[in-house]
Design a protein around this motif. Sequence first.
Motif, PDB file in Angstrom:
ATOM      1  N   ARG A 109       0.855  -1.193   0.000  1.00  0.00           N
ATOM      2  CA  ARG A 109       0.000   0.000   0.000  1.00  0.00           C
ATOM      3  C   ARG A 109       0.889   1.241   0.000  1.00  0.00           C
ATOM      4  O   ARG A 109       2.054   1.178   0.412  1.00  0.00           O
ATOM      5  CB  ARG A 109      -0.881   0.013   1.259  1.00  0.00           C
ATOM      6  CG  ARG A 109      -1.902  -1.074   1.297  1.00  0.00           C
ATOM      7  CD  ARG A 109      -2.635  -1.074   2.627  1.00  0.00           C
ATOM      8  NE  ARG A 109      -1.743  -1.436   3.732  1.00  0.00           N
ATOM      9  CZ  ARG A 109      -2.122  -1.550   4.996  1.00  0.00           C
ATOM     10  NH1 ARG A 109      -3.378  -1.328   5.336  1.00  0.00           N
ATOM     11  NH2 ARG A 109      -1.260  -1.886   5.934  1.00  0.00           N
ATOM     12  N   CYS A 110       0.310   2.349  -0.375  1.00  0.00           N
ATOM     13  CA  CYS A 110       1.048   3.610  -0.365  1.00  0.00           C
ATOM     14  C   CYS A 110       1.064   4.106   1.080  1.00  0.00           C
ATOM     15  O   CYS A 110       0.257   4.957   1.474  1.00  0.00           O
ATOM     16  CB  CYS A 110       0.361   4.603  -1.305  1.00  0.00           C
ATOM     17  SG  CYS A 110       1.262   6.120  -1.478  1.00  0.00           S
ATOM     18  N   VAL A 129       0.955   0.972  -4.477  1.00  0.00           N
ATOM     19  CA  VAL A 129      -0.343   1.191  -5.124  1.00  0.00           C
ATOM     20  C   VAL A 129      -1.301   1.931  -4.197  1.00  0.00           C
ATOM     21  O   VAL A 129      -1.264   1.759  -2.981  1.00  0.00           O
ATOM     22  CB  VAL A 129      -0.977  -0.154  -5.575  1.00  0.00           C
ATOM     23  CG1 VAL A 129      -1.422  -1.006  -4.410  1.00  0.00           C
ATOM     24  CG2 VAL A 129      -2.133   0.075  -6.543  1.00  0.00           C
ATOM     25  N   ILE A 130      -2.148   2.759  -4.817  1.00  0.00           N
ATOM     26  CA  ILE A 130      -3.265   3.352  -4.068  1.00  0.00           C
ATOM     27  C   ILE A 130      -4.406   3.683  -5.030  1.00  0.00           C
ATOM     28  O   ILE A 130      -4.166   4.113  -6.165  1.00  0.00           O
ATOM     29  CB  ILE A 130      -2.823   4.597  -3.257  1.00  0.00           C
ATOM     30  CG1 ILE A 130      -3.988   5.039  -2.332  1.00  0.00           C
ATOM     31  CG2 ILE A 130      -2.347   5.743  -4.145  1.00  0.00           C
ATOM     32  CD1 ILE A 130      -3.556   5.885  -1.155  1.00  0.00           C
ATOM     33  N   GLY A 131      -5.616   3.464  -4.556  1.00  0.00           N
ATOM     34  CA  GLY A 131      -6.796   3.721  -5.394  1.00  0.00           C
ATOM     35  C   GLY A 131      -7.000   5.205  -5.646  1.00  0.00           C
ATOM     36  O   GLY A 131      -6.893   6.015  -4.718  1.00  0.00           O
ATOM     37  N   SER A 140     -12.707   2.933   0.127  1.00  0.00           N
ATOM     38  CA  SER A 140     -11.595   2.060   0.529  1.00  0.00           C
ATOM     39  C   SER A 140     -10.724   2.769   1.551  1.00  0.00           C
ATOM     40  O   SER A 140     -10.819   2.502   2.750  1.00  0.00           O
ATOM     41  CB  SER A 140     -10.778   1.642  -0.698  1.00  0.00           C
ATOM     42  OG  SER A 140      -9.612   0.972  -0.292  1.00  0.00           O
ATOM     43  N   GLU A 171      -4.646   2.454  -8.435  1.00  0.00           N
ATOM     44  CA  GLU A 171      -5.643   1.371  -8.537  1.00  0.00           C
ATOM     45  C   GLU A 171      -6.908   1.964  -9.175  1.00  0.00           C
ATOM     46  O   GLU A 171      -7.226   3.132  -8.947  1.00  0.00           O
ATOM     47  CB  GLU A 171      -5.934   0.887  -7.115  1.00  0.00           C
ATOM     48  CG  GLU A 171      -6.489  -0.503  -6.993  1.00  0.00           C
ATOM     49  CD  GLU A 171      -6.879  -0.770  -5.533  1.00  0.00           C
ATOM     50  OE1 GLU A 171      -7.888  -1.441  -5.341  1.00  0.00           O
ATOM     51  OE2 GLU A 171      -6.190  -0.288  -4.633  1.00  0.00           O
TER      52      GLU A 171
HETATM   53  C1  LIG Z   1      -6.410  -4.224  -6.129  1.00  0.00           C
HETATM   54  C2  LIG Z   1      -5.471  -5.011  -5.314  1.00  0.00           C
HETATM   55  O1  LIG Z   1      -5.411  -6.161  -5.496  1.00  0.00           O
HETATM   56  S1  LIG Z   1      -4.514  -4.187  -4.184  1.00  0.00           S
HETATM   57  C3  LIG Z   1      -3.643  -5.464  -3.331  1.00  0.00           C
HETATM   58  C4  LIG Z   1      -4.485  -6.209  -2.392  1.00  0.00           C
HETATM   59  N1  LIG Z   1      -3.636  -6.919  -1.506  1.00  0.00           N
HETATM   60  C5  LIG Z   1      -3.914  -7.089  -0.247  1.00  0.00           C
HETATM   61  O2  LIG Z   1      -4.941  -6.667   0.265  1.00  0.00           O
HETATM   62  C6  LIG Z   1      -2.861  -7.817   0.544  1.00  0.00           C
HETATM   63  C7  LIG Z   1      -3.458  -8.588   1.669  1.00  0.00           C
HETATM   64  N2  LIG Z   1      -4.062  -7.699   2.620  1.00  0.00           N
HETATM   65  C8  LIG Z   1      -3.954  -7.791   3.951  1.00  0.00           C
HETATM   66  O3  LIG Z   1      -3.358  -8.691   4.477  1.00  0.00           O
HETATM   67  C9  LIG Z   1      -4.595  -6.725   4.749  1.00  0.00           C
HETATM   68  O4  LIG Z   1      -5.653  -6.140   4.004  1.00  0.00           O
HETATM   69  C10 LIG Z   1      -3.599  -5.616   5.176  1.00  0.00           C
HETATM   70  C11 LIG Z   1      -2.532  -6.221   6.076  1.00  0.00           C
HETATM   71  C12 LIG Z   1      -2.910  -5.010   3.945  1.00  0.00           C
HETATM   72  C13 LIG Z   1      -4.324  -4.522   5.886  1.00  0.00           C
HETATM   73  O5  LIG Z   1      -5.082  -5.142   6.870  1.00  0.00           O
HETATM   74  P1  LIG Z   1      -5.954  -4.350   7.946  1.00  0.00           P
HETATM   75  O6  LIG Z   1      -5.111  -3.310   8.619  1.00  0.00           O
HETATM   76  O7  LIG Z   1      -6.596  -5.353   8.809  1.00  0.00           O
HETATM   77  O8  LIG Z   1      -7.027  -3.501   7.111  1.00  0.00           O
HETATM   78  P2  LIG Z   1      -8.165  -3.971   6.119  1.00  0.00           P
HETATM   79  O9  LIG Z   1      -7.653  -5.021   5.218  1.00  0.00           O
HETATM   80  O10 LIG Z   1      -9.423  -4.307   6.872  1.00  0.00           O
HETATM   81  O11 LIG Z   1      -8.438  -2.622   5.311  1.00  0.00           O
HETATM   82  C14 LIG Z   1      -7.494  -2.076   4.470  1.00  0.00           C
HETATM   83  C15 LIG Z   1      -6.799  -0.889   5.131  1.00  0.00           C
HETATM   84  O12 LIG Z   1      -5.809  -0.373   4.231  1.00  0.00           O
HETATM   85  C16 LIG Z   1      -6.172   0.987   3.856  1.00  0.00           C
HETATM   86  N3  LIG Z   1      -5.830   1.039   2.453  1.00  0.00           N
HETATM   87  C17 LIG Z   1      -6.428   0.396   1.450  1.00  0.00           C
HETATM   88  N4  LIG Z   1      -5.771   0.609   0.312  1.00  0.00           N
HETATM   89  C18 LIG Z   1      -4.732   1.384   0.625  1.00  0.00           C
HETATM   90  C19 LIG Z   1      -3.671   1.897  -0.131  1.00  0.00           C
HETATM   91  N5  LIG Z   1      -3.563   1.580  -1.420  1.00  0.00           N
HETATM   92  N6  LIG Z   1      -2.742   2.633   0.452  1.00  0.00           N
HETATM   93  C20 LIG Z   1      -2.836   2.915   1.789  1.00  0.00           C
HETATM   94  N7  LIG Z   1      -3.812   2.416   2.576  1.00  0.00           N
HETATM   95  C21 LIG Z   1      -4.738   1.670   1.986  1.00  0.00           C
HETATM   96  C22 LIG Z   1      -7.647   1.099   4.143  1.00  0.00           C
HETATM   97  O13 LIG Z   1      -7.989   2.415   4.406  1.00  0.00           O
HETATM   98  C23 LIG Z   1      -7.771   0.245   5.383  1.00  0.00           C
HETATM   99  O14 LIG Z   1      -7.274   0.997   6.468  1.00  0.00           O
HETATM  100  P3  LIG Z   1      -8.037   1.119   7.897  1.00  0.00           P
HETATM  101  O15 LIG Z   1      -7.331   0.202   8.791  1.00  0.00           O
HETATM  102  O16 LIG Z   1      -7.819   2.519   8.269  1.00  0.00           O
HETATM  103  O17 LIG Z   1      -9.464   0.744   7.660  1.00  0.00           O
END
Ligand SMILES: CC(=O)SCCNC(=O)CCNC(=O)[C@H](O)C(C)(C)COP(=O)(O)OP(=O)(O)OC[C@H]1O[C@@H](n2cnc3c(N)ncnc32)[C@H](O)[C@@H]1OP(=O)(O)O
Length: 437
Positions: A109-110, A129-131, A140, A171
Motif C-alpha cells: 500500500r502507499c 499502489v493506491i486507489g 476504501s 488502482e
Molecule cells: C487491487 C489489489 O489487489 S490491491 C492489493 C491487495 N492486496 C492485499 O490486500 C494484501 C493482503 N491484505 C492484507 O493482508 C490486509 O488487508 C492488510 C494487512 C494489507 C491490511 O489489513 P488491515 O489493517 O486489517 O485492514 P483492512 O484489510 O481491513 O483494510 C485495508 C486498510 O488499508 C487501507 N488502504 C487500502 N488501500 C490502501 C492503499 N492503497 N494505500 C494505503 N492504505 C490503503 C484502508 O484504508 C484500510 O485501512 P483502515 O485500517 O484505516 O481501515
Amino acid sequence: MSGNGACNGTKNGVSNGSAYYRSNPYQPVPDFLSNVDKFKIIESTLREGEQFANAYFDTETKIKIAKALDEFGVDYIELTSPAASEQSRRDCEAICKLGLKAKILTHIRCDMRDAKLAVETGVDGLDVVIGTSSFLREHSHGKDMAYIEKTAIEVIEYIKSKGLEVRFSSEDSFRSDLVDLLSLYKAVDKVGVHRVGIADTVGCATPRQVYDLVRTLRGVVSCDIETHFHNDTGCAVANAYCALEAGATHIDTSVLGIGERNGITPLGGLMARMVVTAPEYVKSKYKLHKLKEIEDMVAEAVQINVPFNNPITGFCAFTHKAGIHAKAILNNPSTYEILDPADFGLTRYVHFASRLTGWNAVKTRVKQLGLSMTDDQVKECTAKIKALADIRPIAIDDADSIIRSFHISLQPQPHRPSEPVPTDEVIPAEEEPEPAA
Ligand SMILES: CC(=O)SCCNC(=O)CCNC(=O)[C@H](O)C(C)(C)COP(=O)(O)OP(=O)(O)OC[C@H]1O[C@@H](n2cnc3c(N)ncnc32)[C@H](O)[C@@H]1OP(=O)(O)O
Ligand SMILES: O=C(O)CCC(=O)C(=O)O
Ligand SMILES: [Zn+2]
C-alpha cells in the motif's frame, strides 16, 4: 508435420526496392511508440495469484513456482506484501535469498509503514499502489488526491533512498479522473519513480480506452509504464496488447490468469498473442516449452483444471477435427494454425473418429497403421466410420478397429478346413505348388 512458415518472419518489415513487404503477415506495421517486440513481464502469480479464491501457497510451493517462473524467463516476480502476515514476510525473504535471475518485487500500500517493512526483506524493488477512483477514495482508504500525491512522494523518496527500484500505481485507473491521474503521475515522475502503473482493477476497460490512456500517459511521463488488466469482461490479453502498442513497457501476468475474481492477463495467453506478433523476441527470451509444466504446477497447487480452451495448453488447442480442416492441416499446418505446437514442445492431433471425419484424415491413419488401401477403399472405410459415429461417440480404438477389419475384408480369405472349398482352388496335400513358368 511441424513448421508454421507463415509466421516465422523477420523482426521488422524490410524494404525491397520500392515495394514494402513483411515476411510475417501478422507483424504489426512498425510504430515508434509500440513495444510489442520489447516488453517485460511482471509475473504476479505469487501476489495477484495468491488473491485467487482457491489459492493457498505454502513456502515450498512458492519457491517451486518462483524457480519455474525464473527458468521460464520472466523479468520480475511480484510477491504478496510482507504486511499481509508474518509468514508472507518470511516467504518474501526466503524467495529473495534464492538468487534468481528475475528481479523480486513486493506489492505494498502507499503507506510508509508497509514500505519500511518491505525494504528490509531483501527485495529488488517495491510496487506501491493506491486507489484513485472516487469509488476507492471514498469507500476504501478515504484519502483525497492531495494526500495521495504527498504520501506517494514521501514513500517513493524513502524507497529510492534505500537504493531500491520503485513503481507507483493508481488502482482503478480507468474510473479515475484523467486530469487527477495525469497530474499525479507527473508529480511522481518528477521525483524519479522508475515506473508508473495503470491498473484496470475491475476489468472495465476496452482495448481502445487502454490505447488512449497509455498513449496519453506516454506523452506525460518519461519513466517506464506498467499495466495490469483484470479479465472480468474477457479483454485482459487484448488490453495488454493494446497497452504495448501504445507504449507501455511492462505487463502484469499470472499463470492461468489466477487472481481476484476471475483474474488477470494470463501468462500463457499473453505468450500466445506475442509469439505471433514478435516471434524472434518471444522465442529467444522465454522458454516456451516450459509453459505447460508451469501451468500444470500452478493448476495443481490451486486445485483447478487447465481450461479446455486455454491458449496453447488447453487439451484441444492443437486438435483438428472437421474433415475440411484435417485435410488442409495435413497438407500444410499454417492453413488452420497460427501457433506452431512445436514451439511449446507440444504436438498437433488430427481427429479421425467422428461423423465429421473426411477420407483424407482416414487415409493418413491407414498409413500410420502400416496398411495399404486405394483412395476408393479409404472412402468406403470412411463411410463405415461415419455410420458408427452417427449412432454413438466413437473413440480412436473404434475407428482403428473399423479400419483394420475393413482392411482384412479386402484381403483374399485364407482357406478354413471346415468350409467347403471350390475344387479349382485346392492345393494338393504334401505337394509344393509348381513354380511359375
Ligand atoms: C487491487 C489489489 O489487489 S490491491 C492489493 C491487495 N492486496 C492485499 O490486500 C494484501 C493482503 N491484505 C492484507 O493482508 C490486509 O488487508 C492488510 C494487512 C494489507 C491490511 O489489513 P488491515 O489493517 O486489517 O485492514 P483492512 O484489510 O481491513 O483494510 C485495508 C486498510 O488499508 C487501507 N488502504 C487500502 N488501500 C490502501 C492503499 N492503497 N494505500 C494505503 N492504505 C490503503 C484502508 O484504508 C484500510 O485501512 P483502515 O485500517 O484505516 O481501515
Ligand atoms: O499494483 C497495481 O498496479 C495493480 C493492483 C491490482 O491488483 C489491481 O488494481 O487490480
Ligand atoms: Zn489486480
